[in-house]
Write an enzyme that holds these catalytic residues in place. Structure first.
Site, PDB file in Angstrom:
ATOM      1  N   LYS A 120       0.828  -1.135  -0.184  1.00  0.00           N
ATOM      2  CA  LYS A 120       0.034   0.056   0.091  1.00  0.00           C
ATOM      3  C   LYS A 120       0.983   1.268   0.029  1.00  0.00           C
ATOM      4  O   LYS A 120       0.677   2.215  -0.843  1.00  0.00           O
ATOM      5  CB  LYS A 120      -0.869   0.045   1.160  1.00  0.00           C
ATOM      6  CG  LYS A 120      -1.979   1.107   1.239  1.00  0.00           C
ATOM      7  CD  LYS A 120      -2.786   1.226   2.188  1.00  0.00           C
ATOM      8  CE  LYS A 120      -2.021   1.516   3.774  1.00  0.00           C
ATOM      9  NZ  LYS A 120      -2.855   1.948   5.017  1.00  0.00           N
ATOM     10  N   ASP A 138      -6.678   1.440   0.873  1.00  0.00           N
ATOM     11  CA  ASP A 138      -6.642   1.542   2.463  1.00  0.00           C
ATOM     12  C   ASP A 138      -8.307   1.217   3.174  1.00  0.00           C
ATOM     13  O   ASP A 138      -9.023   0.827   2.100  1.00  0.00           O
ATOM     14  CB  ASP A 138      -6.271   2.975   2.722  1.00  0.00           C
ATOM     15  CG  ASP A 138      -7.717   3.909   2.256  1.00  0.00           C
ATOM     16  OD1 ASP A 138      -8.420   3.720   1.725  1.00  0.00           O
ATOM     17  OD2 ASP A 138      -7.357   5.196   2.858  1.00  0.00           O
TER      18      ASP A 138
END
Length: 213
Positions: A120, A138
């Site tokens: 991420k 997220d």
């Protein structure tokens, strides 16, 4: 959800915010890397408060590495998990200095090899600092993709893969920011603000929430 509806959603989000930006404050790829690393399980607001004091003093791998773990902790101790984050940032700085001449590499594998940097974080840096059409999933994006039925998936990897398949190329660079901001301010986790949502009529969430209810 069909592709035409997805395109309408993305078009509305783009029309509403043509040039979306991360809410993390940064002025270089390295500052962004540090800010995103610090933001894990912490709010952007808390990270910005800490980096507002840190970056004027140290905003390069060499300068932050010179602070040492304890010195860095003094600047980020208001952020959750600051002990581990300080260790990871210092180690990352050391690697950047040794292997990459103090520069943040524009390379996924290299980024993910840094302590505290997962997929991420790498996606955010590649997208926001270098303009790659990556999609960092997220909690906001995961919730939004599943709730709206835009790109449902059982985990963040599935959602990312689905998003990359269904989002047209013209929207890929910015969709990450649009979804985060929409999830942060409109499509809230506990009580979405459906009545003030610009994509409410396109969303396939069955339990919409309205003020009068």
């Amino acid at each position: 959800m069909n592709n035409e509806k997805r395109r309408q959603i993305l078009t509305r989000l783009r029309d509403n915010n043509p040039h979306p930006q991360t809410e993390l404050h940064f002025s270089s790829p390295f500052e962004l890397l540090v800010a995103v690393t610090l933001s894990a399980q912490a709010t952007d607001v808390s990270v910005n408060k800490a980096t507002a004091k840190l970056f004027p003093v140290a905003n390069t791998p060499k300068a932050i590495y010179a602070l040492g773990v304890d010195g860095l902790k003094d600047y980020i101790k208001t952020i959750g998990l600051y002990n581990n984050k300080a260790i990871n940032v210092i180690k990352a700085c050391e690697i950047l200095l040794e292997k990459y001449d103090g520069e943040v590499p524009e390379d996924r594998e290299a980024l993910e090899s840094l302590p505290g940097v997962g997929r991420k974080t790498a996606n955010v840096v590649l997208n926001t600092a270098f303009g790659w059409p990556t999609i960092a999933v997220d909690t906001h994006i995961f919730r939004l993709a599943n709730r709206t039925k835009f790109a449902p998936g059982k985990n963040v990897q599935e959602v990312e893969e689905r998003m990359l398949k269904v989002v047209p190329a013209e929207f890929k660079v910015d969709v990450h920011h649009w979804f985060i901001l929409h999830g942060r301010y409109t499509c809230l986790a506990r009580k979405p603000r459906c009545g003030s949502c610009i994509i409410e009529d396109l969303c396939e969430f069955k339990d919409k929430v309205y003020p009068e209810e």
